[in-house]
Scaffold this motif. Sequence first.
Motif: not given
Lengths: 472, 472
Positions: B184, B187-189, B210-211
């Motif tokens: 979380r 990273t970003s989706p 988290m895609r």
Amino acid sequence: MLLYERVAATLRAQITRGTLRAGERLPSVRQLAQGHGVSTATAVQTYLQLEREGLAVARPRSGFFVRAATPAAPAARLPRRRAPGEVDNPALRSVMELLARSDLLPLHSATPAPDLLPRAALTGSLSRCLRRTSAAALDYAPPQGHFALRRLLAQRYAQVGAEVSAEEIVLTGGAMEAINLSLRAVTSPGDVVIVETPTYHGILQAVAAMRLKVLEVPTRPGQGIDVARLEQLLQQTAVRAAVLVPNFNNPLGSLTCDADKRALVESCDRHGTVIIEDDIYGDLAWSGQRPSPLRRWDDGSTVISCGSFSKVLAPGLRLGWVAGGQWSEVLARAKFFTTVGGNSLTQLAIADYLQRHDLERHLRRLRRTLADNGQRLHDAIARYWPAETRVSEPQGGLSLWVELPGGADSRVLFEQALNRGIGTSPGVLFSSHGDYVDCLRLSCGLVWDERMDHAMRELGKMAAASSNCPSL
Amino acid sequence: MLLYERVAATLRAQITRGTLRAGERLPSVRQLAQGHGVSTATAVQTYLQLEREGLAVARPRSGFFVRAATPAAPAARLPRRRAPGEVDNPALRSVMELLARSDLLPLHSATPAPDLLPRAALTGSLSRCLRRTSAAALDYAPPQGHFALRRLLAQRYAQVGAEVSAEEIVLTGGAMEAINLSLRAVTSPGDVVIVETPTYHGILQAVAAMRLKVLEVPTRPGQGIDVARLEQLLQQTAVRAAVLVPNFNNPLGSLTCDADKRALVESCDRHGTVIIEDDIYGDLAWSGQRPSPLRRWDDGSTVISCGSFSKVLAPGLRLGWVAGGQWSEVLARAKFFTTVGGNSLTQLAIADYLQRHDLERHLRRLRRTLADNGQRLHDAIARYWPAETRVSEPQGGLSLWVELPGGADSRVLFEQALNRGIGTSPGVLFSSHGDYVDCLRLSCGLVWDERMDHAMRELGKMAAASSNCPSL
């Protein structure tokens, strides 16, 4: 003129002249009797008369007090920002960091003080589980949690009119984990989510972290969620979910009535909006009448109901739950891959506590204390704070919402209070874009003592200085 | 020919003919002495001779056994899918649901059996905290966790050569929460994340939720992470993070050597890839030599190091941590708005345990048992399973990785075993796209007994049937 009327007249005069001030303790019945040379029966009659007149108020086990002129409640406000947008509120970070001190008088913390919770009974249950089932207590719980406790929770839902099965309940590490798992289960980044305004800052941070957009629906002191406005928002915008606190929301302590609850569920159901209900304060009705959760008007297809023992048994055990309805399997899987499962010992011990002890009896006492504290805070504000200060009249929960007069900035008061070792929660924490600059939240969960009275007097002076109004 | 050589020759002949089979217990020293009319000293000499020849093996407190022909280890494989993509593996859901039974012999569960953990000492620490500090134990912990335990963890990092401050450590509900919070935080989706193949299915599920897109880097039985291949992947693709298990990864139990660890950190640092290190098995070196975490070669700017007490003290207490380096504040905030904080009682009790008890002493015993179980499983496979079965030779950790011959499908074996009350983890669980259909993971964490021996024999028959090879 009867004897008690004569004694009442002298007290009335002292109150009117300000010799006895709002919130001050009146002489005990015995003192009054001795001082006026009357019988204790007459002294009691005197106080009952003053109570009828609204001049005195009795407090259980404390005696009689001068009743404060009740400050008016704050009015509901529309959010400054009306379009869906990302949470943008730097205070959520900066203020929280300043509050990470353990030496404060925790008026910022909406939680019951340890002494108000059934520590001995819980310790007993924890010890018993360690003695009798230590292997299970130290081993993995199933991802959904131990069934014994889930069954007891389902029974509690039944008592408030909601049909929830033990199978659909997933135990969590408190209500915030339940809300996070629920948001994860039903939303995707970029989705629009409705939250109340004002609302608990933890919800705003969770929504922000999931990269969701928020729309704010006003919640009104004394009335709860503005259902008409909610329906209007749902008509205008595709809203994936709504995180709502219909029972004694934080910070206002207001209750949404049953008719509005039903309308609210129907409205969301019609628009395909999932309700994530945070019912963490539902057991804390100051009247003693436990209201129903939204889930009562739903079969699990629209409402996900979250709860916790943090505000009634023990915050530090981190035990909450989610009744997931049609999402219960998704939630159990998410629980598995985010934390594998919950703390076994805690789950087994709280099940043991619920079976051996009368939770309702404890709740009755806790509610009375919270209501009493609410009244004392009210009185102290009436007595020490600027005259135009407005205060919510909570129907339950753990906090009071205060609106400062004269456009004062509660962040100034927050900083000054911090310097004197007093924690407060500035209003800017409770909205997505830093609304409510002139408001603050105070906790009703502390044990009332001299230090509290002193702190309220100090805060009153700061409030007067920051709002350029004379303190009373 | 000396006396002991003569006795050894008769035993050797029995082993060669198969009268005594691989893994079977040899007569006790006393039985052997009596049976051959020799002294016990001669009997002992006989076994030492057979041990030198590699025909017998001594097991502490159990006696001598016929040494099994060690099955060969599986070879490393490249993932079927080489481009970054979303996790797409239906088994992650379906298999996990089938394993949600409490009546199985849990050969699928890579965790030590309750009897192998220091239950009495932990119960003592929990009870002591409840007696002495019940108010703190039941009240909220700080979001980062109680400092006492964070300080002890920093000391443990220092012992393995890593400079970690107590301040940067955030306590979590096990290593999976630590990994989730770390993902979380960084990273970003849509970001690409590297994972090992094969790897723990919980990591794959967290990444999927988290895609994130995954790229798989082979980890090799006996050697650990393929660093050259990792560097190649980083050159080809922008990779945001890598979730790696360099110490005794799950399922292989392989160890990445220090030189490779250093190269790996340098490689990721150069490419701006954050390493999320899962060091949950680091304390379980079967040799007794605790390897260093990756964080030893980093100052907290590239490596986030996650750990847990779940595999060495008590899974059910859910206590892990993350040494967050430059991300520690972000992680503490995320801990706050996802769960408010961790379980206070558990944090205080484990700090108490670490101060009062010799964790190393417990670990020595646990490691010996796991290594011994690994050997027994090896022997049982050599004895009961098809001849071409390959088995990993773990250097530590809690599991064995088995490759079935003849293109057998371990899902068939999984289903059949389930019907007989035996849990196994089919290989398809351990990759993003269901590779390793012919592999399975077995737990080394159970207490060895007749039921285990029986189960391994049953599994051997099923393996033979599903691979069309004769069982031994």
